[in-house]
Scaffold this motif. Structure first.
Motif, PDB file in Angstrom:
ATOM      1  N   PRO A 190       2.543  16.334   8.168  1.00 46.44           N
ATOM      2  CA  PRO A 190       1.994  17.689   8.229  1.00 46.44           C
ATOM      3  C   PRO A 190       2.816  18.631   9.122  1.00 46.44           C
ATOM      4  N   GLU A 191       3.543  18.081  10.078  1.00 48.92           N
ATOM      5  CA  GLU A 191       4.351  18.907  10.984  1.00 48.92           C
ATOM      6  C   GLU A 191       5.411  19.704  10.230  1.00 48.92           C
ATOM      7  N   SER A 192       6.103  19.034   9.295  1.00 50.47           N
ATOM      8  CA  SER A 192       7.199  19.673   8.562  1.00 50.47           C
ATOM      9  C   SER A 192       6.855  19.957   7.100  1.00 50.47           C
ATOM     10  N   GLY A 193       5.820  19.307   6.592  1.00 49.31           N
ATOM     11  CA  GLY A 193       5.498  19.410   5.171  1.00 49.31           C
ATOM     12  C   GLY A 193       6.346  18.487   4.308  1.00 49.31           C
ATOM     13  N   GLU A 194       7.151  17.631   4.956  1.00 50.39           N
ATOM     14  CA  GLU A 194       8.015  16.726   4.200  1.00 50.39           C
ATOM     15  C   GLU A 194       7.227  15.542   3.641  1.00 50.39           C
ATOM     16  N   LEU A 195       7.539  15.212   2.396  1.00 49.77           N
ATOM     17  CA  LEU A 195       6.948  14.065   1.731  1.00 49.77           C
ATOM     18  C   LEU A 195       8.071  13.084   1.420  1.00 49.77           C
ATOM     19  N   LEU A 196       8.046  11.940   2.124  1.00 55.08           N
ATOM     20  CA  LEU A 196       9.032  10.879   1.914  1.00 55.08           C
ATOM     21  C   LEU A 196       8.510   9.958   0.822  1.00 55.08           C
ATOM     22  N   ILE A 197       9.334   9.755  -0.204  1.00 57.73           N
ATOM     23  CA  ILE A 197       8.958   8.902  -1.330  1.00 57.73           C
ATOM     24  C   ILE A 197       9.899   7.715  -1.348  1.00 57.73           C
ATOM     25  N   ARG A 198       9.315   6.505  -1.236  1.00 56.22           N
ATOM     26  CA  ARG A 198      10.109   5.275  -1.287  1.00 56.22           C
ATOM     27  C   ARG A 198       9.767   4.533  -2.568  1.00 56.22           C
ATOM     28  N   THR A 199      10.805   4.010  -3.233  1.00 51.67           N
ATOM     29  CA  THR A 199      10.599   3.268  -4.472  1.00 51.67           C
ATOM     30  C   THR A 199      11.408   1.978  -4.412  1.00 51.67           C
ATOM     31  N   ILE A 200      11.083   1.062  -5.283  1.00 49.47           N
ATOM     32  CA  ILE A 200      11.896  -0.150  -5.420  1.00 49.47           C
ATOM     33  C   ILE A 200      12.854   0.122  -6.576  1.00 49.47           C
ATOM     34  N   GLY A 201      14.124   0.045  -6.292  1.00 50.83           N
ATOM     35  CA  GLY A 201      15.136   0.223  -7.325  1.00 50.83           C
ATOM     36  C   GLY A 201      15.512   1.661  -7.626  1.00 50.83           C
ATOM     37  N   HIS A 202      14.804   2.626  -7.028  1.00 51.10           N
ATOM     38  CA  HIS A 202      15.122   4.021  -7.264  1.00 51.10           C
ATOM     39  C   HIS A 202      15.345   4.780  -5.958  1.00 51.10           C
TER      40      HIS A 202
ATOM     41  N   ARG B 174      13.605   9.450  -1.297  1.00 53.87           N
ATOM     42  CA  ARG B 174      13.969  10.852  -1.194  1.00 53.87           C
ATOM     43  C   ARG B 174      12.853  11.625  -0.528  1.00 53.87           C
ATOM     44  N   ILE B 175      13.203  12.801  -0.081  1.00 51.00           N
ATOM     45  CA  ILE B 175      12.223  13.692   0.560  1.00 51.00           C
ATOM     46  C   ILE B 175      12.067  14.936  -0.302  1.00 51.00           C
ATOM     47  N   ILE B 176      10.812  15.260  -0.575  1.00 52.35           N
ATOM     48  CA  ILE B 176      10.538  16.510  -1.310  1.00 52.35           C
ATOM     49  C   ILE B 176       9.674  17.404  -0.439  1.00 52.35           C
TER      50      ILE B 176
END
Length: 161
Positions: free
Chosen positions: A144-156, A159-161
Motif C-alpha cells: 500500500p505504501e507504493s501501490g506496487e503489486l509484485l507477481i511471482r509465477t513458476i516458469g514465468h 514482475r511488478i505492476i
C-alpha cells in the motif's frame, strides 16, 4: 519494516503502510488490490467466483467478485478512504486445466476477470494495471505504501505492476 499479512482464499484484509498483503495460489481466482495512495491504505481480496447472485451459499462475501468489491469499499471507507481516490490492480484468472468443448462455464478464470472488471467499473474504481489469463498460477504481494503489486509465477518469472 512492516508486517506481511496473509490473505487466504475467499478472504480479504486491509493494511496500512509499511505493512504488505500477500496471497498465494491464484489460479482461476483473482487477487483484487484496491488502494488509496494518499492514506497509504490498501486491501487485497482473493475471490474465487464471479457472482454471489446464483450461489446457494453466499454468506462469505469475500468469495465473489461482486460482493467482495462492495465489502472492500465499505471497509476502506470506514478507515477514511474516499472512492474518488481509489485505484485497483488485479492478477490471476488463469485457465489452469484444459477441458474438451468450448463451454464458457468451465472458463472460470476468464469469467472471474470479466466480473471483477465490470464490478470495478460499476463502482467507478479505476483499474490501473492487470496481469490476468494464461495457464499458470500466481502469488502476489501488494504494498500500500507504493501501490506496487509484485507477481511471482513458476516458469514465468516475476514482475511488478
Amino acid at each position: 519494516m512492516g508486517r506481511i499479512i496473509q490473505v487466504g482464499m475467499a478472504d480479504l484484509k486491509l493494511a496500512k503502510a509499511p505493512d504488505k498483503l500477500i496471497t498465494a495460489g491464484l489460479g482461476s481466482c483473482i487477487g483484487i488490490c484496491i488502494y488509496d495512495r494518499s492514506l497509504k491504505l490498501g486491501c487485497l481480496a482473493h475471490i474465487m467466483l464471479p457472482s454471489s447472485q446464483n450461489a446457494k451459499n453466499n454468506q462469505n462475501r469475500a468469495k465473489f467478485a461482486d460482493s467482495a468489491i462492495e465489502l472492500v469499499l465499505e471497509e476502506m471507507e470506514k478507515q477514511g478512504a474516499r472512492r474518488s481516490r481509489l485505484l485497483a490492480k488485479i492478477a490471476g484468472g488463469a485457465q489452469m486445466f484444459k477441458f474438451s468443448g468450448e463451454s464458457d462455464i468451465m472458463k472460470i478464470g476468464q469469467r472471474n476477470a470479466v466480473a471483477v472488471e465490470e464490478n470495478l467499473e460499476k463502482h467507478k474504481i479505476s483499474l490501473v494495471a492487470k496481469d490476468v489469463g494464461g495457464n499458470y498460477g500466481r502469488t502476489i504481494t501488494f504494498a500500500p505504501e507504493s501501490g506496487e503489486l509484485l507477481i511471482r509465477t513458476i516458469g514465468h518469472g516475476e514482475r511488478i505492476i
